[in-house]
Write a protein that holds these residues in place. Structure first.
Motif, short mmCIF file in Angstrom:
data_model
loop_
_atom_site.label_atom_id
_atom_site.label_comp_id
_atom_site.label_asym_id
_atom_site.label_seq_id
_atom_site.Cartn_x
_atom_site.Cartn_y
_atom_site.Cartn_z
N GLU A 13 -12.50 90.34 -1.56
CA GLU A 13 -12.12 90.15 -0.15
C GLU A 13 -11.23 91.31 0.29
OE1 GLU A 13 -13.51 87.40 1.04
OE2 GLU A 13 -14.08 86.68 -0.95
N ALA A 147 -7.38 91.28 4.02
CA ALA A 147 -8.29 90.27 4.55
C ALA A 147 -7.53 89.30 5.46
CB ALA A 147 -8.97 89.51 3.42
N GLU A 163 -11.55 83.14 0.23
CA GLU A 163 -10.23 83.79 0.25
C GLU A 163 -9.13 82.83 -0.16
OE1 GLU A 163 -9.69 85.73 4.15
OE2 GLU A 163 -11.77 86.39 3.93
#
Ligand code: ADP
Ligand code: MG
Length: 216
Positions: A13, A147, A163
Motif C-alpha cells: 500500500e 496511503a 490497509e
C-alpha cells in the motif's frame, strides 16, 4: 500486427504503483505504443463488482481461501474481458497489481499454502504470465503513511480493507514480494520505492528499456 506486452506493477500500500503507472503509460504512448492501464482486483465490470467485496468492510470478513478464490474469479474476468483482447489487438497492457499480489497478501500475509495458490493460478490460467513485473519496494511504515494521506484526499477513501490489516501483515507482504522477485529473476525487477517520484520513475524506465529494447 505485433503482439502487445503485459507489464505488472506490484508492491504494498502506498508504494507508488498508481502514480507510476500513469507516468509509464504516458511515456509509452509518447513513442507511439498503444497502451492501456488497468488494475486488480478489477479492470472489467464483473471484476470491479468483486473488487468491492474485497477492498471494503471488516478486515476478517473473508476466510483467506475465499479471498484467494475471489481474487482469482476477478482475475478470470479481467483477463477474459480486458487484458487478453488488448494484447491480441497489439496494445501494451499495464496492470496495477496482478497475481503476485495474491501470493504476497494471501500466501505470505495470511498464510495460505503458497503451492496451493500457485496451483490454482496454473489450473485457471495455465502458463500465462506478465512479460515484466516491477516490484516497488517500500517499508510498510512509509507506504502506509503515504496511503493514509492518499485516502484522505483521494476519490475512494473507503477502499482500505487491506490497509487496516496491521503493520506485521504488511511486513510479511513486503518480504513476500522480495522473495517472489528472487524466485523469478527473469520476470521481476525490484524498484526502490522510497526515492522521490522522479527517482522511482527513472528506475522503472531503465527496467522497461532493458527488457523490451525500446527507447522511451
Ligand atoms: N516517490 C514518492 N514519494 C513521495 N510520495 C509519493 C511517491 N509516490 C507516490 N507518492 C504519494 O503517495 C501516495 C500513494 O501513492 P500511490 O501511487 O497511490 O500508491 P499505491 O498505488 O502503490 O498505493 C499518493 O498520495 C502519492 O501522491
Ligand atoms: Mg494505488
Amino acid at each position: 500486427m505485433s503482439k502487445g506486452y503485459f507489464i505488472t506493477l506490484e508492491g504494498g500500500e502506498g508504494a507508488g504503483k498508481s502514480t507510476q503507472i500513469k507516468r509509464l503509460a504516458r511515456a509509452l504512448e509518447n513513442v507511439g505504443i498503444n497502451t492501456i492501464t488497468t488494475r486488480e482486483p478489477g479492470g472489467a465490470p464483473g471484476a470491479e463488482e468483486i473488487r468491492n467485496l474485497l477492498v471494503n468492510g471488516e478486515t476478517k470478513r473473508w476466510a483467506p481461501m475465499a479471498e484467494v478464490l475471489l481474487h482469482t474469479a476477478a482475475r478470470a474476468e479481467h483477463l477474459d474481458k480486458t487484458v487478453i483482447p488488448a494484447l491480441k489487438n497489439g496494445s501494451w497492457v499495464i496492470s496495477d497489481r496482478f497475481s503476485d499480489s495474491t501470493l504476497a497478501y494471501q500466501g505470505f500475509g495470511h498464510g495460505v499454502d503458497k503451492a496451493v495458490i500457485e496451483n490454482i493460478y496454473r489450473d485457471a490460467f495455465s502458463n500465462f504470465k506478465p512479460d515484466l513485473t516491477l516490484i516497488i519496494d517500500i517499508s510498510p511504515d512509509v507506504g502506509l503513511a503515504r496511503a493514509g494521506t492518499r485516502a484522505a484526499g483521494g476519490t475512494n477513501p473507503n477502499e482500505d480493507r487491506y490497509e487496516r490489516m496491521g503493520v506485521s501483515f504488511h511486513q510479511r507482504i513486503r518480504n513476500g514480494f522480495l522473495e517472489i522477485a528472487k524466485e523469478n529473476p527473469e520476470r521481476c525487477v525490484v524498484i526502490n520505492g522510497e526515492l522521490d517520484e522522479d527517482g522511482v520513475f527513472s528506475a522503472i524506465k531503465d527496467a522497461v528499456i532493458k527488457r523490451f529494447e525500446i527507447k522511451i
